[in-house]
Every structure is written in C-alpha cells, then in structure tokens.
Design a protein around this motif. Sequence first.
Motif, short mmCIF file in Angstrom:
data_model
loop_
_atom_site.label_atom_id
_atom_site.label_comp_id
_atom_site.label_asym_id
_atom_site.label_seq_id
_atom_site.Cartn_x
_atom_site.Cartn_y
_atom_site.Cartn_z
N LEU A 178 0.80 -1.23 0.00
CA LEU A 178 0.00 0.00 0.00
C LEU A 178 0.83 1.27 0.00
O LEU A 178 0.44 2.28 -0.59
CB LEU A 178 -0.95 0.00 1.21
N GLY A 179 1.95 1.27 0.71
CA GLY A 179 2.75 2.49 0.79
C GLY A 179 4.01 2.28 1.60
O GLY A 179 4.17 1.24 2.25
N GLN A 181 7.67 4.45 3.63
CA GLN A 181 8.33 5.66 4.12
C GLN A 181 9.75 5.27 4.50
O GLN A 181 9.96 4.36 5.31
CB GLN A 181 7.56 6.20 5.34
N CYS A 237 3.81 6.98 7.63
CA CYS A 237 3.36 6.09 6.56
C CYS A 237 1.86 5.81 6.66
O CYS A 237 1.14 5.87 5.66
CB CYS A 237 4.16 4.78 6.61
N LEU A 238 1.38 5.51 7.86
CA LEU A 238 -0.05 5.26 8.05
C LEU A 238 -0.87 6.51 7.76
O LEU A 238 -1.95 6.43 7.14
CB LEU A 238 -0.30 4.80 9.49
N GLN A 239 -0.36 7.65 8.18
CA GLN A 239 -1.07 8.92 7.94
C GLN A 239 -1.22 9.20 6.45
O GLN A 239 -2.28 9.65 6.00
CB GLN A 239 -0.33 10.06 8.63
N SER A 240 -0.17 8.91 5.68
CA SER A 240 -0.23 9.14 4.24
C SER A 240 -1.25 8.24 3.56
O SER A 240 -1.74 8.56 2.47
CB SER A 240 1.15 8.91 3.61
N LEU A 241 -1.56 7.12 4.19
CA LEU A 241 -2.54 6.16 3.64
C LEU A 241 -3.92 6.31 4.28
O LEU A 241 -4.83 5.54 3.97
CB LEU A 241 -2.03 4.73 3.86
N CYS A 242 -4.03 7.29 5.19
CA CYS A 242 -5.29 7.51 5.92
C CYS A 242 -5.72 6.25 6.68
O CYS A 242 -6.89 5.87 6.69
CB CYS A 242 -6.40 7.95 4.98
N ILE A 243 -4.73 5.62 7.31
CA ILE A 243 -4.98 4.42 8.11
C ILE A 243 -4.67 4.73 9.57
O ILE A 243 -3.61 5.30 9.88
CB ILE A 243 -4.12 3.24 7.63
N VAL A 324 3.76 -0.73 4.40
CA VAL A 324 2.46 -1.23 4.86
C VAL A 324 1.91 -2.15 3.79
O VAL A 324 1.80 -1.76 2.61
CB VAL A 324 1.48 -0.09 5.14
N GLN A 326 -1.14 -5.24 2.73
CA GLN A 326 -2.40 -5.90 3.04
C GLN A 326 -2.29 -7.29 2.46
O GLN A 326 -1.96 -7.45 1.28
CB GLN A 326 -3.57 -5.14 2.43
#
Length: 329
Positions: A178-179, A181, A237-243, A324, A326
């Motif tokens: 997903l992304g 950093q 990293c989670l913030q950039s993916l809105c997770i 990240v 899935q």
Amino acid sequence: MQGARILATGSAVPELCVNNFKISEMVETSDDWIVTRTGIKERRVLTGIDKSVVDLACLASIKALDKVSMSPLDIDLIILATSSPNDLFGSASQVQAQIGANKAVAFDLTAACSGFVLAVVTAAQFIENGSYKNVLVIGADVLSKWTNWLDRSTCILFGDGAGAVIIQACSKDDNGILGFQLNTDGEKSDQLSIPYRNKAKNKTISICQGEFDFIQMNGREVYKFAVSKVPLSIFKCLQSLCISTEDVSWLLLHQANERIIHAVAERLSIHSSKLISNLHKYGNTSAASIPLALDEALSSNKIKYNDLIVISGFGAGLTWGTVVIQWKC
C-alpha cells in the motif's frame, strides 16, 4: 500502473543452535542477563568452510517457489538484501544460478537491518511500472562471520538466517503493497558498522590495503535511535494512507531487541497481542529477520486474508523505513 502483492514466503536457518548457556561459556554473561536485556534465548549459526549466505538464501527461495509450484524460470528479477555476501562483488547472481532462475536479472542490495524493507519497496516499483511480473526478494545474513565472539556486548545479539518472498504483479484492486516511508542519517553511520581498517601500505605505488573489522555497535545510541525514529516513520506512513493505528492487524518490526519492539508498539498504542516476533529463537538476523518472522507467522495461520501488516526495519547506515502491506493470498 499495476498492483503488487506477496504471493509466497519461505525461510531457512542453520542447524546449529547456540543458546545463552553456550555463550556464557565464551564470555562473562548469563542466560538471565541476556534474556532480560534482549529477549534472546538462542540463535542459529552457520558452520562449515564452504557454507555461506548463498546456501541459506537458495533454500529459502526454493521453499517459497515450491509453495506456489512456480518454476524458477518464471522469476524476472532477484533482489538479495544482505550485508554479509560471500563475494564483495555480489552474491545474488550465485543465487540465480543455483536455483535455476536463468532468465532473471539479479543484484544485491546492502542496507543492513533495513535491507528487506528497501528490497520490497524496490521490487514493488519495478512491478508497478510494468517492468517485471515476478520478483524474488530475499533477506539473508550470516553476521556470525563478522561477530567478535569475545565481545559480550555484540556476540549475544546476532544469528544467521534467510527469508524470501515472491512479489507478483496484480490488478490495482488486489494491490497488497500500500505504501512506504524511508529514511537515512549517514552522520551516525559509525554507531553501527563493520568498518574497513587499513593494515598495510604497498611501498611501490602507495596503496593502502586492509580488511574489514568485526561488528562495532553503540548499543545505547542505537536503542535511542530506534525507539524515537521508528514510531515516527510508521505514523507518517499510516497517515499518508489515511490508516489509523487501530486498524493495524499486525506489527512486524526488525527483530533486534525485545525492549525496542515493545517500546515502539507502546508509542503507537498498538497492543502487544498484535506483535509478530520470533526474536527469542533466532536473535538479530539482520535483513533476514522480517521475512523469517513473516514466514513463520503465515505457517502458523496467524495472518488472515486482508489483514493489514505494518513492517518496519531499522539499523546500520543509519537507515530505517516502513512498508504497509495488506495480505491478499
């Protein structure tokens, strides 16, 4: 653009198991002291003059290929993340030859304990831009060969191992990576290194020649670096993916020290039940630690379809980074 997902995993460790009691026969330490400070109970060590990181990397790769009945000839690219090659010019080509992946491009990637994360990110870029379809990513290290077994501050930490994943192209709907950093702080590279030392000088043409030393580490500084920088990388990293961290199914960190793993989880408010760890069995296996733990977690059916897994590596360089994924298999 197309997606990328991890299709299969495999791992390999040497047969020789060296527990803390054996370590205490070599240096002044104890099982209780090591477990309390690191969480490590034993580690695997490669033996034999002719055995190398390539042997472990090949075995892990073959296991991954066998799980999905894939021919080595279907592999387009091999990335070997290692800091302990048996040839300074690179060992990935030896893996290519030994497993019979004759159609694959192969190269080494050196980033120590962050190597596997960087290799996964690199593989994903090649797949997403359409260059390759099947990429074999291997994290493998035999740091026992660079360990001073009379230095109790480092010899208790490291072990040998390998882990491999096959990353395959897929539709964007099935995308599993997903992304990411990534970070580097080269000004602190001396905090964890295998330095080169000049030993002699050729008098005829004034060339200094030498050899690599044992692992040098400032344990206190590395600990401070990890517990401060890794949570920030994961959060970004989670913030950039809105997770949200609440949505994370599993946290898989480089297996360096149990106290670091729990400190990072605590700073992110991720419950310890979501931690994937096998540090107690293998110690710090550098680039191998994450894929080795991932393979074992999958083998025990811990990870389920669509689980969100946060993976973060950190170490020499100093380098650190997060990817990240899935789970889509």
